[in-house]
Design an enzyme around this catalytic site. Structure first.
Site, short mmCIF file in Angstrom:
data_model
loop_
_atom_site.label_atom_id
_atom_site.label_comp_id
_atom_site.label_asym_id
_atom_site.label_seq_id
_atom_site.Cartn_x
_atom_site.Cartn_y
_atom_site.Cartn_z
CG ASP A 91 -1.52 -1.23 1.61
OD1 ASP A 91 -1.38 -2.21 0.86
OD2 ASP A 91 -2.15 -1.29 2.68
N1 DQQ Z 1 -2.16 -3.83 3.89
C1 DQQ Z 1 -3.58 -3.93 3.89
C2 DQQ Z 1 -3.99 -2.96 4.95
C3 DQQ Z 1 -2.94 -3.15 5.97
C4 DQQ Z 1 -1.72 -3.31 5.15
C5 DQQ Z 1 -4.14 -3.62 2.53
C6 DQQ Z 1 -0.70 -4.24 5.73
O1 DQQ Z 1 -5.26 -3.21 5.47
O2 DQQ Z 1 -2.83 -2.04 6.85
O3 DQQ Z 1 -3.33 -4.12 1.51
O4 DQQ Z 1 0.44 -4.32 4.91
#
Ligand code: DQQ
Length: 588
Positions: free
Chosen positions: A68
């Site tokens: 992300d």
């Molecule tokens: N990736 C998810 C999120 C979390 C993060 C979404 C963890 O919900 O915070 O891809 O790497």
């Protein structure tokens, strides 16, 4: 702040960073690569590890896993992008916040890790979050921390810059009052994460945290604060829907009336604005949004289209997840970042030593219809276009024909095409099967690029090998639909022939395009970057990003064609294709 002293003090580190990057060095500290790397590399086809398949102008670090985008912001002359990063290898794990800065959203310099486990409330993970710029100009980051080893008990933390006069914001401090929010009052503690940028109105800050209520209800909880320290949950969530867990919510105002300028997240000057609520659906791994009205007294949000929670308008109908926007005060625009994972196997990811890119940052605004967003690559990308584009004009492409675009290398290119349907005889368009009328993906998988149609399929064959054994089709197809005022236009990315490598995941992606094709025109822009095909249909109404891994159509052996596999003649009224130069990319 911002005086001569600051500028001089920070000029040297910045210069040094740029020199280091040019010399191929990197500030990112890489720990042990996964042990499997060597073994895996020996067992995969050579093309997977071919450097010519590594994306060049899409954001990524030189190696390892990313996911992300986190806390994008503009601060004192620099765009900042943080992102979820595994310093230990090319699969998800050991997540920290890596950090890069840019003057132009295109050339990136990697800085040292910004946030990593160091306090009790983030000791087992520093997960996604967002930045808020306080009224005095201080940037603040809120993020999710995992605070116990055996389960994902999720809390929300805060971090401040150690030195606000550092435009690069290299050091972040976690104050002693962390965590600022814990999952209490019946909240599912293992599904409670990804705080948004906060907005301010009537003496209160608000922000959202994504969650899951019961077995299947996605929820965006509202938290309020007067001082940015003590946060209290509002009685009811902002919104919820039976879609499964909502990760990475995003909530922001947009201007009504088709103007493209963006708004700061705290702007509330209703009725000239609408709000957008985006959630990342953990179950299906795509980002969907609705456009609606926010009532800051009741702290509720109501989508304009009551079926919007089910109809799934998406930012991108391809590989694009966990996205986040920010307001750019310099160019008064809202910019969207989104993560595109690999579509390859984890073994291949480990073999090549990296996994994941960020899509090209996109300007987003509300369409004049008020019903959907429009997206377009930030204008800065155009600086990477080579000086001598190939230009084609007024070229008729008859049924079953294809025309190669020659005179440039097309493994990394930016292609803009305008199609005209000179003899648009909608009678010859295929009838839309009512059973598939709401399922673009299925429709595209049964009516792919190889299935002859009436009006379309027409579009581009991208990353095609010389004998066309490999090619990814990005195309439109037009249907007549009983009871609808206008023809239905489908946009697809069909990678089922993208590679001779049989082990790849090659999903067909598709979305409908809300455009009046009866006027006889539609456009397509496709950004090709070796293993990335990022397309914008009808000026950014429908977007599709695909990851593909040709085994032949690599480097100089990649070709580009315009094709028409429909009965109706198609005219390319204009096509301009530019080779793309390589920007500074974190030392990659
Ligand atoms: N990736 C998810 C999120 C979390 C993060 C979404 C963890 O919900 O915070 O891809 O790497």
């Amino acid at each position: 702040m911002g005086g001569l002293h600051d500028r001089v003090a920070w000029a040297w580190p910045v210069l040094l960073l740029l020199l280091l990057q040019l010399a191929g060095a990197s500030h990112v500290v890489y720990e042990n690569q996964l042990l499997e790397t060597e073994a895996a590399a020996a067992t995969v086809p050579p093309s997977i590890v071919d450097a010519e398949l590594s994306s060049g102008y899409h954001f990524r670090p030189p190696k390892n896993w990313i996911n992300d985008p986190n806390a994008p912001m503009y601060y004192k002359g620099w765009y900042h992008l943080f992102y979820q990063y595994n310093p230990k290898g090319a699969v998800w794990g050991s997540i920290v916040w890596a950090h890069s800065v840019s003057r132009d959203l295109i050339n990136w310099v990697a800085l040292k890790t910004a946030i990593e486990p160091s306090i009790k409330s983030d000791m087992y993970g520093c997960w996604s979050g967002s930045a808020t710029i306080l009224p005095d100009g201080t940037p603040v980051i809120m993020y999710t921390g995992i605070d116990r080893p055996d389960s994902n008990y999720e809390v929300q933390n805060i971090a401040y810059p150690r030195n606000k006069s550092d435009p690069l914001l290299q050091d972040w401090v976690k104050p002693g009052h962390n965590p600022i929010i814990v999952p209490e009052g019946g909240i599912n503690a293992t599904q409670f994460r990804d705080p948004t940028t906060a907005w301010y109105a009537d003496g209160h800050w608000r922000m959202l945290v994504g969650s899951l209520s019961g077995a299947s209800r996605g929820v965006a909880y509202v938290y309020r604060s007067r001082d940015f320290k003590r946060w209290t949950r509002a009685r009811k969530p902002l919104h919820s829907a039976p879609t499964g867990m909502w990760e990475c919510p995003d909530f922001y105002p947009v201007t009504v009336g088709g103007q493209q300028h963006g708004l700061d997240t705290s702007v509330m000057s209703s009725p000239k604005i609408k709000h957008v609520l985006k959630n990342s659906l953990d179950l299906r791994r795509y980002d969907y949004y609705t456009v609606g009205t926010y009532d800051r007294i009741t702290e509720r949000y109501v989508p304009d289209d009551p079926s919007g929670d089910k109809r799934h308008l998406r930012y991108d109908y391809g590989n694009f997840y966990a996205s986040k926007t920010f307001y750019d005060p310099v160019k008064r625009r809202r910019i969207l970042w989104g993560w595109a994972n690999e579509s390859d196997t984890a073994v291949d990811d480990v073999a090549k030593g990296w996994a994941g890119i960020q899509a090209i940052p996109r300007k987003v605004w509300l369409d004049s219809s008020g019903k959907q967003l429009m997206q377009w690559p930030v204008e800065e990308l155009e600086a990477l276009r080579g000086k001598r584009p190939v230009i084609l004009k007024d070229m008729l492409i008859k049924q079953g024909e294809h025309v190669e675009v020659t005179g440039l290398q097309t493994a990394q290119a930016d292609v803009e095409v305008s199609f005209e349907l000179p003899s648009l005889d909608l009678e010859s368009a295929e009838a839309l099967d009512p059973a598939l009328a709401d399922d673009a993906e299925k429709l595209c998988s049964v009516r792919g690029a190889g299935v002859e149609g009436g009006v379309g399929p027409f579009g581009l064959w991208v990353l095609a090998s010389s004998k066309l054994e490999e090619r990814t089709a990005v195309f439109f197809r037009v249907f007549k639909a009983a009871g609808r005022g206008k023809p239905v236009v489908l946009m697809c990315s069909d990678p089922t022939k993208s590679s001779l490598n049989p082990n790849l995941y090659q999903p067909t992606f598709a979305g409908f395009v809300d455009t009046d094709i009866a006027k006889g025109k539609i456009s397509l822009r496709t950004l090709i970057d070796r293993s990335v095909i990022e397309s914008f249909g009808a000026g950014g109404r429908t977007c599709i990003l695909s990851r593909v891994y040709p085994s032949l159509a690599i480097g100089k052996n990649a070709h580009l064609h315009v094709f028409n596999n429909g009965k109706t003649d198609i005219k390319v009224s204009g096509l301009t294709a530019w080779e793309m130069k390589k920007p500074l990319m974190n030392g990659a």
